[in-house]
Design a protein around this motif. Structure first.
Motif, PDB file in Angstrom:
ATOM      1  N   ASN A   1       0.972  -1.190  -0.188  1.00  0.00           N
ATOM      2  CA  ASN A   1       0.005   0.184   0.060  1.00  0.00           C
ATOM      3  C   ASN A   1       0.612   1.189   0.042  1.00  0.00           C
ATOM      4  N   ASP A   2       1.882   1.206  -1.085  1.00  0.00           N
ATOM      5  CA  ASP A   2       2.951   2.226  -1.237  1.00  0.00           C
ATOM      6  C   ASP A   2       3.536   2.785   0.276  1.00  0.00           C
ATOM      7  N   ALA A   3       3.744   1.594   1.017  1.00  0.00           N
ATOM      8  CA  ALA A   3       4.615   1.558   2.028  1.00  0.00           C
ATOM      9  C   ALA A   3       5.321   0.246   2.423  1.00  0.00           C
ATOM     10  N   GLY A   4       6.534   0.413   1.585  1.00  0.00           N
ATOM     11  CA  GLY A   4       7.267  -0.788   1.561  1.00  0.00           C
ATOM     12  C   GLY A   4       8.230  -1.082   3.004  1.00  0.00           C
ATOM     13  N   LYS A   5       8.440  -2.368   3.151  1.00  0.00           N
ATOM     14  CA  LYS A   5       9.253  -2.687   4.549  1.00  0.00           C
ATOM     15  C   LYS A   5       9.763  -3.933   4.287  1.00  0.00           C
ATOM     16  N   SER A   6      10.888  -4.249   4.755  1.00  0.00           N
ATOM     17  CA  SER A   6      11.407  -5.519   4.477  1.00  0.00           C
ATOM     18  C   SER A   6      11.657  -6.076   5.996  1.00  0.00           C
ATOM     19  N   ASN A   7      11.748  -7.765   5.869  1.00  0.00           N
ATOM     20  CA  ASN A   7      11.630  -8.430   7.107  1.00  0.00           C
ATOM     21  C   ASN A   7      12.407  -9.601   6.853  1.00  0.00           C
ATOM     22  N   ALA A   8      12.782 -10.322   8.224  1.00  0.00           N
ATOM     23  CA  ALA A   8      13.640 -11.613   7.896  1.00  0.00           C
ATOM     24  C   ALA A   8      13.116 -12.482   9.120  1.00  0.00           C
TER      25      ALA A   8
END
Length: 482
Positions: free
Chosen positions: A354-361
């Motif tokens: 939603n136009d709010a990029g985030k990364s995770n692991a």
């Protein structure tokens, strides 16, 4: 009866009996001298055609390289090696990458404040929203995407990975043993065909001598009949004999060509059945000769081997043992399906929905315990156990059969040697009989028919000696091949 004076020239030329025994030196069957160097070309004195000689060793070398069954056996070994390498990859982590995106026709999420607080609060919410500049509705998730990378390392899989690699190693070893067995079969086939050609060409050599003798007799009888010294019936007897020889020669020549074509097919060598269609790569069939350089084999005692030692070294015995081992590994792999499976892994990704990029692991571990398939796996293991017992029973039985085959081959070897020695004695006797008949005929003591019968016996015994010698060579090769 031809007079003694008319036969003096013939008797002087033919007093020595011919040697019909197969040549032990470098001589091509059929009476032609062998060309030095296997595979080298030389000009024929008869038709100026290029004659190519093939030794038994060259035929075996060609068969090992070009025989279709040998090529397929080597492909089986290559496939088994690749399968073993394939099984090794089960030890390494399974790494996968994933990417996904979407575009919606309408927003996937549409809501307003009244959807959350209810319609009774609608007026108050709108008043407060106007006062503070707040939007009372929300829509989103029209499009988005995500990417992720995951690595999973199996820790325990019920022993299926280890046993799968062992099974692949057994498969490669079995493929190598089958290659050795196929090589023995190919050698046996090529040698059988090679000696068949040799035997037929030796018989042609015998016919050549007989024809030479008849030509000499015909010349002398023709003069004797013209001079009134001999009856015409003797000349007619020789004419009948000539017709018999001509028919026998045509039959033998056809047999030589047929067996030779089979031999060339077995070693993967091209040939042409017509001289017009021959080329350097595909020589004319009749221009191919066998290099018959060979020595007489030894007595059976020189080839004796201990049966138990031979059995332990036989590829067939080792292949039977590998079959039992493979069935046991298949059972272990089936049992592994009912055991817990443990694996660990890591995953990392980037999400923009939603136009709010985030990364995770994240890191994770999984434990899988089959429950409902336990009974099925037990029955499967029991079924495979019957296959193990069946393979073991076949191994014991076939090993006994191989021992029986080894003993039979030894008996065949000694029997073939005895038959060869008997044929040698018979040939010596028939040669003395022929010499006596030749001398008596030259002296006018016996009729022509008796001389022809003695010569026929000599030719028959010579052919018999050649056949028995080849049978003994074949028996030696089959015994030593195990």
């Amino acid at each position: 009866m031809i007079s003694l004076l008319a036969l003096c020239a013939f008797a002087a030329a033919a007093q020595q009996a011919p040697d019909f025994s197969p040549k032990s030196g470098a001589e091509v069957p059929g009476g032609a001298a062998a060309h030095p160097g296997s595979g080298k070309a030389a000009k024929s004195a008869q038709d100026s055609s290029v004659v190519i000689t093939l030794s038994l060793e060259e035929c075996l070398s060609r068969a090992a390289a070009d025989n279709v069954y040998m090529r397929n056996a080597r492909l089986d070994v290559s496939a088994a090696s690749l399968q073993r390498r394939e099984a090794l990859w089960e030890y390494f982590p399974r790494v996968s990458a994933m990417a996904a995106g979407y575009k919606a026709h309408k927003p996937l999420v549409e809501m307003s404040a009244e959807d959350i607080l209810g319609e009774n609060a609608k007026g108050l919410i709108e008043t407060m929203a106007q006062m503070y500049g707040i939007n009372t509705s929300f829509s989103g998730f029209n499009d988005g995407y995500m990417t992720a990378v995951q690595a999973v390392q199996p820790v325990f899989a019920g022993g299926r990975i280890v046993n799968g690699n062992r099974l692949a190693a057994v498969g490669r070893e079995a493929a190598l043993l089958r290659l050795d067995i196929q090589n023995r079969k190919t050698v046996s086939e090529v040698e059988d065909l090679w000696w068949q050609v040799f035997s037929l060409e030796e018989k042609l050599h015998t016919l050549d001598f007989q024809q030479s003798m008849l030509d000499t007799l015909c010349a002398n009888l023709s003069s004797a009949v013209s001079a009134g010294l001999s009856a015409e019936t003797a000349a007619l007897q020789l004419e009948l004999k000539n017709n018999e020889l001509a028919a026998g020669r045509r039959k033998l020549e056809s047999g030589v060509r047929l067996v030779k074509m089979n031999l060339l097919n077995s070693i993967g060598m091209e040939y042409s059945v017509t001289r017009a269609g021959a080329s350097e790569e595909s020589p004319y069939l009749d221009d191919l000769r066998l290099d018959a350089a060979s020595q007489l084999p030894d007595s059976p005692e020189s080839y004796w081997r201990e049966p138990e030692t031979v059995l332990m070294q036989m590829d067939e015995v080792r292949l039977l043992a590998l079959g039992v081992k493979a069935k046991r590994l298949e059972k272990k792999m089936a049992v592994g399906e009912a055991l817990p499976q443990v694996s660990v892994g890591v995953a990392a990704g980037y999400f923009d929905l939603n136009d709010a990029g985030k990364s995770n692991a994240l890191a994770f571990a999984t434990v899988q315990i089959p429950l409902s398939d336990w009974g099925k796996t037990v029955r499967k293991a029991q079924r495979l156990e019957t296959q193990v017992q069946k393979a073991e029973n076949e191994r014991v039985y076939l090993q006994r059969q191989l021992r029986l085959q080894l003993d039979k081959l030894w008996l065949d070897l000694t029997s073939a040697y005895d038959q060869w020695q008997i044929s040698e004695q018979a040939l010596l006797t028939s040669r003395r009989l022929y010499e006596a008949a030749l001398s008596n005929y030259a002296a006018g003591l016996v009729p022509l028919q008796e001389l022809l019968e003695a010569e026929s016996v000599l030719r028959t015994d010579s052919t018999e000696r050649c056949d028995r010698l080849i049978e003994y060579r074949t028996a030696v090769r089959e015994y030593l091949a195990l």
